[in-house]
Scaffold this motif. Sequence first.
Motif, PDB file in Angstrom:
ATOM      1  N   PRO A 115     -19.371 -51.520 -24.614  1.00 48.03           N
ATOM      2  CA  PRO A 115     -17.907 -51.623 -24.696  1.00 48.03           C
ATOM      3  C   PRO A 115     -17.197 -50.617 -23.805  1.00 48.03           C
ATOM      4  O   PRO A 115     -16.130 -50.902 -23.251  1.00 48.03           O
ATOM      5  CB  PRO A 115     -17.617 -51.383 -26.184  1.00 48.03           C
ATOM      6  N   TRP A 116     -17.792 -49.450 -23.636  1.00 48.38           N
ATOM      7  CA  TRP A 116     -17.165 -48.431 -22.788  1.00 48.38           C
ATOM      8  C   TRP A 116     -17.282 -48.799 -21.319  1.00 48.38           C
ATOM      9  O   TRP A 116     -16.376 -48.529 -20.521  1.00 48.38           O
ATOM     10  CB  TRP A 116     -17.810 -47.067 -23.047  1.00 48.38           C
ATOM     11  N   LEU A 117     -18.398 -49.391 -20.946  1.00 48.11           N
ATOM     12  CA  LEU A 117     -18.543 -49.825 -19.550  1.00 48.11           C
ATOM     13  C   LEU A 117     -17.451 -50.833 -19.193  1.00 48.11           C
ATOM     14  O   LEU A 117     -16.868 -50.783 -18.107  1.00 48.11           O
ATOM     15  CB  LEU A 117     -19.922 -50.448 -19.338  1.00 48.11           C
ATOM     16  N   ARG A 118     -17.150 -51.752 -20.120  1.00 51.05           N
ATOM     17  CA  ARG A 118     -16.091 -52.722 -19.895  1.00 51.05           C
ATOM     18  C   ARG A 118     -14.724 -52.040 -19.854  1.00 51.05           C
ATOM     19  O   ARG A 118     -13.875 -52.354 -19.023  1.00 51.05           O
ATOM     20  CB  ARG A 118     -16.110 -53.790 -21.000  1.00 51.05           C
TER      21      ARG A 118
ATOM     22  N   GLY B  81      -9.932 -42.046 -11.550  1.00 51.42           N
ATOM     23  CA  GLY B  81     -10.887 -41.209 -12.261  1.00 51.42           C
ATOM     24  C   GLY B  81     -11.687 -41.941 -13.321  1.00 51.42           C
ATOM     25  O   GLY B  81     -12.604 -41.370 -13.900  1.00 51.42           O
ATOM     26  N   LEU B  82     -11.356 -43.198 -13.619  1.00 55.19           N
ATOM     27  CA  LEU B  82     -12.088 -43.949 -14.634  1.00 55.19           C
ATOM     28  C   LEU B  82     -12.912 -45.035 -13.950  1.00 55.19           C
ATOM     29  O   LEU B  82     -12.384 -45.898 -13.251  1.00 55.19           O
ATOM     30  CB  LEU B  82     -11.125 -44.578 -15.648  1.00 55.19           C
ATOM     31  N   THR B  83     -14.210 -44.977 -14.176  1.00 60.57           N
ATOM     32  CA  THR B  83     -15.121 -45.929 -13.559  1.00 60.57           C
ATOM     33  C   THR B  83     -16.386 -46.003 -14.410  1.00 60.57           C
ATOM     34  O   THR B  83     -16.790 -45.008 -15.037  1.00 60.57           O
ATOM     35  CB  THR B  83     -15.494 -45.495 -12.124  1.00 60.57           C
TER      36      THR B  83
ATOM     37  N   SER C 156     -19.270 -45.867 -13.521  1.00 60.61           N
ATOM     38  CA  SER C 156     -20.313 -44.967 -13.010  1.00 60.61           C
ATOM     39  C   SER C 156     -20.354 -43.647 -13.759  1.00 60.61           C
ATOM     40  O   SER C 156     -21.333 -42.910 -13.674  1.00 60.61           O
ATOM     41  CB  SER C 156     -20.089 -44.713 -11.514  1.00 60.61           C
ATOM     42  N   LEU C 157     -19.302 -43.327 -14.508  1.00 61.20           N
ATOM     43  CA  LEU C 157     -19.320 -42.105 -15.327  1.00 61.20           C
ATOM     44  C   LEU C 157     -20.458 -42.152 -16.355  1.00 61.20           C
ATOM     45  O   LEU C 157     -20.921 -41.106 -16.814  1.00 61.20           O
ATOM     46  CB  LEU C 157     -17.987 -41.934 -16.055  1.00 61.20           C
ATOM     47  N   LEU C 158     -20.869 -43.361 -16.717  1.00 60.97           N
ATOM     48  CA  LEU C 158     -21.900 -43.512 -17.749  1.00 60.97           C
ATOM     49  C   LEU C 158     -23.274 -43.793 -17.172  1.00 60.97           C
ATOM     50  O   LEU C 158     -24.173 -44.220 -17.882  1.00 60.97           O
ATOM     51  CB  LEU C 158     -21.503 -44.637 -18.708  1.00 60.97           C
ATOM     52  N   ALA C 159     -23.442 -43.547 -15.866  1.00 59.29           N
ATOM     53  CA  ALA C 159     -24.764 -43.728 -15.264  1.00 59.29           C
ATOM     54  C   ALA C 159     -25.710 -42.664 -15.801  1.00 59.29           C
ATOM     55  O   ALA C 159     -25.402 -41.473 -15.782  1.00 59.29           O
ATOM     56  CB  ALA C 159     -24.658 -43.634 -13.748  1.00 59.29           C
ATOM     57  N   LEU C 160     -26.869 -43.081 -16.305  1.00 59.06           N
ATOM     58  CA  LEU C 160     -27.826 -42.136 -16.903  1.00 59.06           C
ATOM     59  C   LEU C 160     -29.016 -41.854 -16.003  1.00 59.06           C
ATOM     60  O   LEU C 160     -29.829 -40.995 -16.300  1.00 59.06           O
ATOM     61  CB  LEU C 160     -28.342 -42.685 -18.239  1.00 59.06           C
ATOM     62  N   ALA C 161     -29.152 -42.582 -14.929  1.00 56.41           N
ATOM     63  CA  ALA C 161     -30.355 -42.470 -14.087  1.00 56.41           C
ATOM     64  C   ALA C 161     -30.230 -41.322 -13.105  1.00 56.41           C
ATOM     65  O   ALA C 161     -30.330 -41.480 -11.907  1.00 56.41           O
ATOM     66  CB  ALA C 161     -30.586 -43.781 -13.342  1.00 56.41           C
ATOM     67  N   ASP C 162     -29.993 -40.120 -13.620  1.00 58.21           N
ATOM     68  CA  ASP C 162     -29.912 -38.929 -12.781  1.00 58.21           C
ATOM     69  C   ASP C 162     -31.327 -38.382 -12.596  1.00 58.21           C
ATOM     70  O   ASP C 162     -31.991 -38.054 -13.568  1.00 58.21           O
ATOM     71  CB  ASP C 162     -29.011 -37.893 -13.453  1.00 58.21           C
TER      72      ASP C 162
ATOM     73  N   ASP D 246     -18.569 -36.348 -19.579  1.00 57.58           N
ATOM     74  CA  ASP D 246     -17.812 -36.750 -18.382  1.00 57.58           C
ATOM     75  C   ASP D 246     -16.727 -37.761 -18.728  1.00 57.58           C
ATOM     76  O   ASP D 246     -15.598 -37.686 -18.234  1.00 57.58           O
ATOM     77  CB  ASP D 246     -18.763 -37.352 -17.352  1.00 57.58           C
ATOM     78  N   VAL D 247     -17.062 -38.728 -19.583  1.00 62.91           N
ATOM     79  CA  VAL D 247     -16.083 -39.754 -19.942  1.00 62.91           C
ATOM     80  C   VAL D 247     -14.929 -39.148 -20.740  1.00 62.91           C
ATOM     81  O   VAL D 247     -13.761 -39.457 -20.490  1.00 62.91           O
ATOM     82  CB  VAL D 247     -16.758 -40.888 -20.738  1.00 62.91           C
ATOM     83  N   VAL D 248     -15.246 -38.281 -21.703  1.00 64.14           N
ATOM     84  CA  VAL D 248     -14.180 -37.660 -22.501  1.00 64.14           C
ATOM     85  C   VAL D 248     -13.229 -36.880 -21.601  1.00 64.14           C
ATOM     86  O   VAL D 248     -11.999 -36.985 -21.713  1.00 64.14           O
ATOM     87  CB  VAL D 248     -14.789 -36.744 -23.581  1.00 64.14           C
ATOM     88  N   ARG D 249     -13.790 -36.107 -20.674  1.00 62.78           N
ATOM     89  CA  ARG D 249     -12.922 -35.332 -19.778  1.00 62.78           C
ATOM     90  C   ARG D 249     -12.090 -36.240 -18.870  1.00 62.78           C
ATOM     91  O   ARG D 249     -10.896 -35.980 -18.632  1.00 62.78           O
ATOM     92  CB  ARG D 249     -13.779 -34.376 -18.939  1.00 62.78           C
ATOM     93  N   ALA D 250     -12.704 -37.315 -18.375  1.00 58.54           N
ATOM     94  CA  ALA D 250     -11.975 -38.221 -17.489  1.00 58.54           C
ATOM     95  C   ALA D 250     -10.829 -38.910 -18.225  1.00 58.54           C
ATOM     96  O   ALA D 250      -9.726 -39.067 -17.677  1.00 58.54           O
ATOM     97  CB  ALA D 250     -12.939 -39.265 -16.912  1.00 58.54           C
TER      98      ALA D 250
END
Length: 892
Positions: free
Chosen positions: A72-75, A83-85, A87-93, A108-112
């Motif tokens: 739901p957050w990705l959508r 600043g909202l995208t 990609s903020l939730l990309a985990l493959a670091d 990152d999402v909370v701050r954005a």
Amino acid sequence: MDGGLVGRVAEVAALDELRAAAARGSGSVALLTGEAGVGKTAVVEEAVARATGMTVLTGRASPDEGAPAFWPWLRLLESDVDGLTPSLLALADAGEAAARARFRAIGDVVRALRSAATRAPLLLVLEDLHWADPSSLALLSALARELSGSRILVLATSRTGLDLPDATVLPLGPWDVAAVATYLDRLAGPPVHGTWAPVVHRLGGGNPLYTRELGRLLVREGRLTGPAGDIDLPEGLRLLVARRTAQLSPACRELLGVAAALGAEIDTAVVSGPAIVSSPAIVSGPAIAEAVEAGVLVDDPWAPSRLRFAHELVRQACYAGLSRDDRIAIHARLADALTASGAGPFEIARHRVRAAAGPASRRSAAEACVAAARHATATLDHGEAVRWLTRALEHEPSASLRLERAGAAYRDGQLDLAVADGEAILDEVGAPAALVIRGLGGLGGSLAPRLVRLCERALALDLDEAGRAQVLAQYAFLIAEMHDGPRAEPISRAAMALAERSGHPGALVAAIHARHEVIDPIRDVGEVLELARRGVELAGPGGRPDAELWSRTWRLDAWLCVGDLAEYDAECARLAELVDRLGWPVARWHLLRARAVRQQLAGRFAEAAAIATEARDLAARAQDMSAGLLLTAFQGGLSLLTGENRHWPEDLAAVSARFPGVPIGVAQLGRVAMEMGDRALAAEKVTELRGLLPRLPVDGRRPFIVITAGEVAAWVGDVDLAAECYRLALPYAGRHLNSMTACYGAVDRPLGVIAAAVGAPDALRHLADAVEMEQRLGSAPFVALSQLAYARSLRATDHRRARALAGRALATARRLGMPKVAAEAAELAGDDLLTAREREIAGLVAAGLSNKAIAQRLVLSERTVESHVRNILGKLSLTGRAELRGSSQYQH
């Protein structure tokens, strides 16, 4: 038209207030709850329509198995807000552990979001959170904690409550008869006969969805203007939807069938693709428009490429209306299309499974499920891996897949399943089936004997040298864990010899582990560290990450034994990194135990107990039956410092009956009886221990049993047994009886106590050494305990020194909350002889104040202070105030 929102005045007003507060900088979360079809989305739409001046972002959870984490957050983050995208939730670091990556992404999402809200207030709409994945809920919880002072209103919907302590919860119930009447009036326009509202309310139960479907049906049939009569009501929504969709074009009905098979959220590019549907009307778009106009599908104005059914029940009804052949064919086409588009493995596997009707499609389903399972394993979701491997086995049973599932089940803590799989495939796969569960001690119950039998069956097979070495090592380990060290020791030696001869890394790892179980970890601490070093080195080449886990736990125990907390802390950090990398419950359990010990040694007893309990709960969920016993052992070491023994049962005799002839159990009960003052039971345990000691195996339990037996024997006056235990325990001098299981402090403290009881000449030397060892370790609680024991032995020969030691122990005990130690130390120090005023003045003298300064501070005459000081010195047998000055006993 439906005529707008019906009822819900209180909910809309509450949302208006929350929205206004958010615009002023006081953000919050509102949660709409209620059953399916109750109208949560209608309230959301009304709130969105009234959100003038706010930027609205939406996301919706999906019930589909293929939905990825944070769906739901990705959508929601698919927006044109700076600043909202997603990609903020990309985990493959690269190189980042999964848990740490999730934590970073959430932050990152909370701050954005907070940053974006400084430019324009945000209304974040999250629907259907009863289907949300744990990561999505964790992100919502994290944001909820940071909404204070922000211009963000989160509006969420869920059929069930969520764990959001500060959210404003607005439960939506069914419509009453008046609301149904209002809805029918708006739907059909007056006049609606007054008899219809009660009938529709009764038939629809006040559920707005059912009411809407019934109302639309009655409008189409033109019946609302006349008196209410019988309604040929189909059973459930499925037939209602069937009537409604029967009026749609064939192309639209085909679209709805494909959409229902695809899932709750519909990608128009997928459902209208030429490889999926046969009608040009679908590909060109008219069928989609027809379904939206009919109210079966709902367009998302914030994401035109996505559709959804008006309700999940509508989707289920459309899906149930498909014939079996149609369902299978649609799922097969969807699986092919999703595979070609590079969709996620879970989504592909879901459709492959539902298309599996013949040998070829069942094979494809099994392959897709295995791919989904391996993807889950790569993301450390071992429970999901077990689920998909189980699906794979349903379609294409094989021993290799069952072995893979056993490994996933072990990593997820489903030990019963892992053992059952190993038992079923042993004859086909050989040694690996007996080695799925490795290094998990204290299994208890029926698991340990089953694993032993697995090893015995495996050893009867024709195994190669490396395989036999690993099974022998597993066998030795299990036998040692079942308290049969003498039998385990030669088996472990045979395993090591075979492993060394084979040179196989996995075999060497297994043999090292078995060897560790049959040595004395205090006497042979150097060998423990060497085994741990080899285990860590071999973990990678041996493909055995568990080898590194066990080796690091051995090191932790070894550093506790030699009293090196700097190395212990460094090893804890390494273990934490390993836990993040593995994601295994058993690994986190060991980390929690290590942290509990560190809190105990620092004197933070409440924190230590809480973490130890958390560890027990985690291990219990993973079916490790030793969890409860290990917590009790840890609490036993803690009670030595705190005097708190509520964790012990009242009927110790009944507990004693549960451990007949088990040395560790007998010794522990003897210690408990001593701490609780039960001399009769303690003497009974001493008698049992006298018969057990000659047959005591050399293993990790031996030091605790020998030392405890000596202490309890000394307490009950059994000098002969105490002397024998002193002889056996003397090689442990200079070490600490500390481990992640329990901490009892420097061995020299009980050695001194036992030596004093049997008249050995080195009693005072042992106690002095114990104080020095604890000071060197830096554990204030155990320093106080050793000082008290030393003071107790000095009382008859050096009264002044005994009081000084007791005074220092008293100050520490009071500061850390050790009432039992404080009480005895106070008696030894003579502190109980001083009045409250005298203790106050003693503290000021100890701090270096003169009589004149004390008199000024306490508003007393200097002569009165002098009188008090003389009384203090006399009561404490001190020759002058210099002996009192600098003492920490009274600086509290």
